[in-house]
Design a protein around this motif. Structure first.
Motif, PDB file in Angstrom:
ATOM      1  N   PRO A  63      20.723 -18.783 -47.967  1.00  0.00           N
ATOM      2  CA  PRO A  63      20.173 -17.413 -47.985  1.00  0.00           C
ATOM      3  C   PRO A  63      18.667 -17.410 -47.777  1.00  0.00           C
ATOM      4  O   PRO A  63      18.113 -16.517 -47.129  1.00  0.00           O
ATOM      5  CB  PRO A  63      20.543 -16.892 -49.378  1.00  0.00           C
ATOM      6  CG  PRO A  63      20.898 -18.096 -50.177  1.00  0.00           C
ATOM      7  CD  PRO A  63      21.349 -19.147 -49.236  1.00  0.00           C
ATOM      8  N   THR A  64      17.981 -18.431 -48.317  1.00  0.00           N
ATOM      9  CA  THR A  64      16.532 -18.496 -48.139  1.00  0.00           C
ATOM     10  C   THR A  64      16.173 -18.637 -46.668  1.00  0.00           C
ATOM     11  O   THR A  64      15.301 -17.946 -46.158  1.00  0.00           O
ATOM     12  CB  THR A  64      15.945 -19.683 -48.930  1.00  0.00           C
ATOM     13  OG1 THR A  64      16.483 -19.685 -50.236  1.00  0.00           O
ATOM     14  CG2 THR A  64      14.436 -19.587 -48.989  1.00  0.00           C
ATOM     15  N   CYS A  65      16.865 -19.536 -45.979  1.00  0.00           N
ATOM     16  CA  CYS A  65      16.561 -19.719 -44.564  1.00  0.00           C
ATOM     17  C   CYS A  65      16.835 -18.447 -43.785  1.00  0.00           C
ATOM     18  O   CYS A  65      16.086 -18.086 -42.877  1.00  0.00           O
ATOM     19  CB  CYS A  65      17.377 -20.885 -43.984  1.00  0.00           C
ATOM     20  SG  CYS A  65      16.636 -22.484 -44.384  1.00  0.00           S
ATOM     21  N   ILE A  66      17.927 -17.759 -44.129  1.00  0.00           N
ATOM     22  CA  ILE A  66      18.222 -16.509 -43.420  1.00  0.00           C
ATOM     23  C   ILE A  66      17.091 -15.502 -43.639  1.00  0.00           C
ATOM     24  O   ILE A  66      16.642 -14.840 -42.701  1.00  0.00           O
ATOM     25  CB  ILE A  66      19.572 -15.918 -43.897  1.00  0.00           C
ATOM     26  CG1 ILE A  66      20.707 -16.846 -43.504  1.00  0.00           C
ATOM     27  CG2 ILE A  66      19.776 -14.531 -43.313  1.00  0.00           C
ATOM     28  CD1 ILE A  66      22.059 -16.386 -43.972  1.00  0.00           C
ATOM     29  N   ALA A  67      16.633 -15.397 -44.903  1.00  0.00           N
ATOM     30  CA  ALA A  67      15.551 -14.453 -45.191  1.00  0.00           C
ATOM     31  C   ALA A  67      14.282 -14.831 -44.414  1.00  0.00           C
ATOM     32  O   ALA A  67      13.616 -13.983 -43.835  1.00  0.00           O
ATOM     33  CB  ALA A  67      15.269 -14.421 -46.685  1.00  0.00           C
ATOM     34  N   LEU A  68      13.957 -16.115 -44.403  1.00  0.00           N
ATOM     35  CA  LEU A  68      12.753 -16.559 -43.692  1.00  0.00           C
ATOM     36  C   LEU A  68      12.890 -16.296 -42.201  1.00  0.00           C
ATOM     37  O   LEU A  68      11.937 -15.881 -41.527  1.00  0.00           O
ATOM     38  CB  LEU A  68      12.509 -18.054 -43.925  1.00  0.00           C
ATOM     39  CG  LEU A  68      12.089 -18.448 -45.343  1.00  0.00           C
ATOM     40  CD1 LEU A  68      11.968 -19.963 -45.443  1.00  0.00           C
ATOM     41  CD2 LEU A  68      10.772 -17.798 -45.687  1.00  0.00           C
ATOM     42  N   PHE A  69      14.090 -16.539 -41.682  1.00  0.00           N
ATOM     43  CA  PHE A  69      14.346 -16.316 -40.267  1.00  0.00           C
ATOM     44  C   PHE A  69      14.113 -14.847 -39.908  1.00  0.00           C
ATOM     45  O   PHE A  69      13.393 -14.535 -38.963  1.00  0.00           O
ATOM     46  CB  PHE A  69      15.780 -16.732 -39.953  1.00  0.00           C
ATOM     47  CG  PHE A  69      16.275 -16.287 -38.620  1.00  0.00           C
ATOM     48  CD1 PHE A  69      17.121 -15.193 -38.504  1.00  0.00           C
ATOM     49  CD2 PHE A  69      15.906 -16.954 -37.465  1.00  0.00           C
ATOM     50  CE1 PHE A  69      17.585 -14.780 -37.276  1.00  0.00           C
ATOM     51  CE2 PHE A  69      16.362 -16.539 -36.221  1.00  0.00           C
ATOM     52  CZ  PHE A  69      17.205 -15.455 -36.130  1.00  0.00           C
ATOM     53  N   ALA A  70      14.736 -13.954 -40.688  1.00  0.00           N
ATOM     54  CA  ALA A  70      14.608 -12.522 -40.398  1.00  0.00           C
ATOM     55  C   ALA A  70      13.144 -12.089 -40.452  1.00  0.00           C
ATOM     56  O   ALA A  70      12.669 -11.346 -39.596  1.00  0.00           O
ATOM     57  CB  ALA A  70      15.441 -11.710 -41.387  1.00  0.00           C
ATOM     58  N   TYR A  71      12.425 -12.576 -41.469  1.00  0.00           N
ATOM     59  CA  TYR A  71      11.039 -12.163 -41.639  1.00  0.00           C
ATOM     60  C   TYR A  71      10.138 -12.748 -40.554  1.00  0.00           C
ATOM     61  O   TYR A  71       9.120 -12.170 -40.203  1.00  0.00           O
ATOM     62  CB  TYR A  71      10.552 -12.612 -43.018  1.00  0.00           C
ATOM     63  CG  TYR A  71       9.571 -11.677 -43.645  1.00  0.00           C
ATOM     64  CD1 TYR A  71       8.266 -12.079 -43.915  1.00  0.00           C
ATOM     65  CD2 TYR A  71       9.932 -10.385 -43.971  1.00  0.00           C
ATOM     66  CE1 TYR A  71       7.366 -11.214 -44.501  1.00  0.00           C
ATOM     67  CE2 TYR A  71       9.035  -9.513 -44.550  1.00  0.00           C
ATOM     68  CZ  TYR A  71       7.758  -9.929 -44.814  1.00  0.00           C
ATOM     69  OH  TYR A  71       6.868  -9.077 -45.394  1.00  0.00           O
ATOM     70  N   GLY A  72      10.528 -13.914 -40.045  1.00  0.00           N
ATOM     71  CA  GLY A  72       9.654 -14.587 -39.093  1.00  0.00           C
ATOM     72  C   GLY A  72       9.858 -14.181 -37.652  1.00  0.00           C
ATOM     73  O   GLY A  72       9.090 -14.569 -36.770  1.00  0.00           O
ATOM     74  N   LEU A  73      10.892 -13.384 -37.382  1.00  0.00           N
ATOM     75  CA  LEU A  73      11.174 -13.005 -35.998  1.00  0.00           C
ATOM     76  C   LEU A  73      10.068 -12.171 -35.384  1.00  0.00           C
ATOM     77  O   LEU A  73       9.658 -12.401 -34.244  1.00  0.00           O
ATOM     78  CB  LEU A  73      12.481 -12.204 -35.917  1.00  0.00           C
ATOM     79  CG  LEU A  73      13.783 -12.982 -35.879  1.00  0.00           C
ATOM     80  CD1 LEU A  73      14.943 -12.008 -35.894  1.00  0.00           C
ATOM     81  CD2 LEU A  73      13.853 -13.841 -34.629  1.00  0.00           C
TER      82      LEU A  73
END
Lengths: 395, 319, 240
Positions: free
Chosen positions: C115-125
């Protein structure tokens, strides 16, 4: 080579793509409704949810109406690819699925039962998201004026609040969570807004003068921007945490400060941290804005005999205004989101529900916190964009 | 009469770099002095010391008999017109607001400001409707004229110009130069114009000041610099080979014309030249026609005149 | 010379702290409450940093792999229609607070790294997308024109002309995304993701400012050094 008759010329690729996009999204929404469960029914908070398809969740005619409306929209998009259709089709589809949820909540929850609850399932989410995307995309393409955009936002808010007030969505699991803690909700909402808007205002009040002071002096500008960028690198929870001890000490050592309500935990360290994070966007925007003022205009203003203050007020600030406003937009949206973390150190705000929901694996509690935050951030973004466009001086 | 501007041993240093070195000259009332030199010669800095956008390191400047250092900069500059190459119109203000800048700073009443702006637009050949437009809607030449209107709005006795026509294309530049001469004739403004274009300086200047590396090499009427350059750099600037033609360009046909036999002047087919044209143009016409004299046209109602090759050659000869 | 020395000192400090955390003792000892441990002892700081950096790297790479092709697609004539939609989706990633993304994805993918990676991914797009978009838009028309005139296929034009010119802006977007991800990853520890957030949260829970300072300081230092390194790359890319 003969010239093709008018009307048979192929549409430019961009237009074709846009028409197809809306149709594809509506079609996807239809598939989602047909393939995936629309809602899930739970007799109480902790029981397993029972996933239900659209036609099981609402009466036969109602389900037919929803699906029919979407099909009609799809048909309209295929035959009349006009901007108005591209907006109306997804809009009506979106209204239809929301009406569907309202109907489901009314149908499935027995009257008087305060425990049973309905949660939208992925069929609804996917359909609603597709149509919301299609609607936003088409609406943006129509290039509405700033005034119109503000009006649309206001109308949407009024509609949502009216539906909520009428109790039409009371059967929804999110609303059940709200019902149990409505007072706390409003208190945290007020705290969240106060923290977000307050720290944004403080950052603007501090950042504008700083930006003004350093924009002309490279010797000051680079170090200040570097320090502010370094602050951004500090993780938010760490900054919140690091401010706690000094503030606790301060409240202890200077009783007047403590009497104001400043303590080691709570809103004070959150407020200061949020303000610090918001400084960089404002200062950077101010510096960029002032750098964009044509130097010839400033030279001519000096040559015409304006004093430093007059030049600032009449020439530099008006021309830098657009950039500063975009900085304010970034700050507001950023702060509304960042305030969520304040809950971790007792600062309150809607983040409280997010963390509680996390701890209890209660996604509805998470939604209770998240939905208002997202709604406020999006609204702030739209309003400020409209303001930036509306207040610009271009003829 | 006292000169309008006196530059007295003015210098400007930045650290150990001397940008302007002990420059002295005077500008008579109503005259145009053109300051010429290569880039880096210090001419722009010199100009900006007259309205104190740059403070002199040494020396002083007198405008209208008063030391410019005596009053606060902004007050001084409201009495001096300033036009720069980049023009610097305020992009967020209408043409009207731009031109009205200094009068408003001086606190003029509304009606007076409006009247004055209208007057200036007329003076510079701009339609009054331009007042409502923004600078971005104007062409380069039009913007340039608005810049001059703005500089002249408060009717200053002195006008400072730094490469004002540099951004215009050649055709428009000629017209703009002619307009400036007409303006000066009408208003009697004292003008100091900085340019790197010698032809422009010769065309506009009643006096020319040549600068190189911060020093004033020579200052005086154009004819003097052409005939008696005081410094090899000045001679080089005047381009020895074309000197004679430049001298001729300074004199109008009317000034060199001689009375002639009316019958000879009126002869059909005889090459003619207007009295306003320069002797350089007259020479060109003579050479083309293979003649040794031209009939002179104008001024209307004046005696019949002609200009001869002999008279032209006499003017072009080294003294 | 100045910045180079600072850079060296920064890297030296980071390595020193990770390898031999005892060097921090004199600085942060006063921050710890009496009797509490000063240095985080439940796991090695180096291991936590590695896990933290791995999450950030993974999420950022994923964001680049999605955002850059997306930007390429919407700057082609055939994809221009989808630009507003792409922008909308990417903006959405930043509007939902990472904590909320975490909370929503945990029921779907469990606790920990995912879940952390998904959150970071979404925020970093968003930063990478906007950077790539800006960079590709800035490519002068003449460059594209002459490349095509020379007989290059559109694909070759992209790879040999457009991307190299857009690279500085893309790197700038990656830099912003990575800095934000470094800080945001600390929140992942609320869902048991391994990382330096663990140290900070332990400090918050036990009122131990020394823990908070350790965790926060290392993350901040690493973020600044990484931003600096990427900025150097950016400058090199801008000077052909």
């Amino acid at each position: 080579m003969t010239v093709p008759a008018a009307g048979t010329l192929p549409l430019p690729a961009a237009r074709r793509g846009a028409d197809a996009l809306a149709a594809v999204l509506v079609a996807l929404a239809l598939c989602a409704l047909c393939l995936g469960p629309f809602v899930s029914l739970k007799p109480n908070r902790i029981a397993e949810g029972e996933p239900l398809m659209l036609w099981s969740a609402v009466s036969g005619p109602a389900a037919a109406a929803v699906l029919g409306l979407l099909l009609a929209g799809l048909g309209a998009l295929a035959t009349f690819p006009k901007p108005a259709v591209r907006i109306l089709a997804p809009a009506s589809g979106l209204a239809a699925v929301f009406a569907g949820v309202i109907a489901a909540s009314a149908t499935l929850v027995p009257a008087g039962d305060k425990l049973a609850r309905v949660s939208p399932d992925w069929g609804f989410w996917l359909a609603a998201t597709c149509m919301a995307l299609a609607l936003t995309d088409s609406a943006a393409r129509a290039r509405p004026s700033p005034g119109l955009r503000v009006l649309a936002v206001a109308v949407t808010w009024l509609l949502v609040l009216a539906v909520l007030q009428a109790g039409l969505l009371d059967g929804l699991s999110v609303m059940r969570e709200y019902a149990v803690r409505s007072e706390v909700f409003w208190r945290e909402m007020a705290r969240h807004v106060a923290l977000a808007l307050g720290s944004a205002a403080a950052a603007i009040a501090l950042g504008l003068p700083i930006g003004l002071a350093i924009h002309a002096r490279a010797g000051a500008r680079d170090p200040v921007l570097a320090v502010l960028t370094a602050i951004q690198a500090i993780p938010s929870i760490a900054l919140f945490g690091l401010l706690m001890a000094p503030l606790a000490w301060l409240a202890h050592a200077v009783p007047a400060v403590g009497a104001l309500g400043v303590r080691g935990i709570g809103a004070a360290p959150a407020f200061i941290a949020l303000t610090l994070y918001a400084l960089l966007p404002i200062v950077a925007a101010t510096v960029t804005g002032l750098a964009g003022v044509p130097p010839t205009a400033v030279d001519a203003a000096r040559g015409a005999g304006m004093t430093r203050g007059q030049i600032l007020r009449a020439v530099e600030l008006p021309l830098a205004f657009a950039a500063v406003l975009s900085g304010v937009r970034v700050v507001l949206v950023q702060t509304i989101g960042l305030t969520t973390v304040a809950a971790l150190i007792g600062g309150g705000g809607l983040g409280t529900f997010v963390f509680q929901g996390l701890g209890q694996t209660a996604i509805d509690l998470v939604l209770l916190g998240t939905l208002p935050i997202v709604a406020m951030a999006v609204t702030a973004g739209i309003l400020l964009d409209a303001a930036a466009e509306g207040l610009r001086w271009t003829p | 009469m006292d000169p309008m501007i006196v530059v007295d041993a003015v210098s400007r240093r930045y650290g150990d770099r001397t940008v302007v070195d002990g420059v002295s000259f005077a500008v008579p009332r109503g005259a145009i002095t053109a300051v010429v030199g290569k880039s880096g010669s210090g001419k722009s800095t010199l100009l900006r010391m007259i309205n104190r956008l740059v403070e002199p390191s040494a020396g002083r400047v007198l405008v209208g008999g008063r030391d410019v250092a005596e009053e606060p900069g902004p007050m001084l500059r409201r009495r001096i017109g300033y036009v720069i190459q980049g023009i610097g119109l305020f992009p967020h203000r209408t043409v009207f607001d731009n031109v009205a800048t200094v009068p408003r700073l001086l606190g003029w009443p509304r009606q007076r400001v409006a009247d004055r702006v209208g007057e200036l637009l007329d003076l510079l050949g701009l339609p009054r409707s331009f007042g409502e437009r923004y600078p971005s809607a104007l062409s380069g030449g039009e913007q340039q004229r608005v810049g001059i209107a703005r500089a002249l709005a408060a009717d200053p006795p002195v006008l400072l110009m730094d490469e004002p026509f540099g951004a215009l294309d050649p055709l428009i530049r000629r017209k703009a130069q002619q307009d400036l001469l007409a303006l000066r004739a009408r208003l009697g403004t004292t003008v100091v114009i900085v340019t790197h274009d010698l032809d422009e300086a010769l065309r506009l200047g009643d006096r020319i000041a040549v600068m190189e590396e911060g020093r004033l090499l020579q200052e005086g009427p154009p004819e003097e610099l052409l005939r008696r350059p005081a410094h090899p750099a000045v001679a080089a600037l005047m381009e020895g080979a074309r000197r004679a033609l430049r001298l001729l360009a300074l004199v109008s046909v009317g000034d060199a014309a001689e009375p002639a036999d009316p019958a000879a002047v009126g002869l059909a087919g005889r090459p003619r030249i207007d009295a306003e044209a320069s002797l350089e143009e007259a020479l060109s016409v003579l050479l083309w026609a293979g003649a040794d004299s031209l009939a002179v046209d104008g001024p209307p109602g004046g005696p019949p005149r002609e200009v001869t090759l002999r008279a032209i050659l006499a003017r072009a000869r080294q003294e | 010379m100045g910045p180079a020395i600072l850079r060296l000192v920064g890297w030296a400090a980071l390595i020193a702290v990770l390898v031999a955390p005892q060097v921090l003792l004199p600085f942060i000892a006063p921050l710890a409450p009496a009797g509490a441990p000063v240095l985080y002892d439940r796991a090695s700081l180096a291991a936590l940093f590695a896990a933290h950096a791995a999450m950030v790297a993974g999420a950022t790479v994923a964001a680049v792999l999605v955002a850059v092709p997306l930007a390429i697609v919407v700057t082609r004539p055939s994809g221009a229609a989808y630009q507003p939609l792409a922008r909308l989706l990417v903006n959405l990633g930043q509007t939902v607070p990472p904590v909320a993304v975490l909370a929503i994805t945990v029921p779907l993918v469990g606790f920990g790294v995912w879940p952390t990676c998904i959150a970071l991914f979404a925020y970093g797009l968003l930063p990478v997308f906007e950077g790539a978009l800006a960079g590709l838009r800035l490519v002068p028309e003449d460059v594209r024109d002459s490349a095509q005139g020379m007989g290059l296929t559109p694909g070759q034009v992209l790879v040999s002309a457009e991307l190299p010119l857009a690279l500085p802006q893309i790197l700038s977007g990656i830099r912003v995304s990575a800095i934000v991800a470094m800080g945001t990853a600390t929140i992942g520890s609320t869902v048991a993701a391994p990382g330096l957030g663990e140290v900070i949260i332990a400090g918050l829970l036990s009122d131990n400012a020394a823990f908070v300072a350790q965790g926060g300081g290392i993350v901040a230092l690493a973020a600044v050094l990484m931003a600096d390194a990427l900025a150097v790359l950016e400058r090199r890319a801008a000077r052909p």
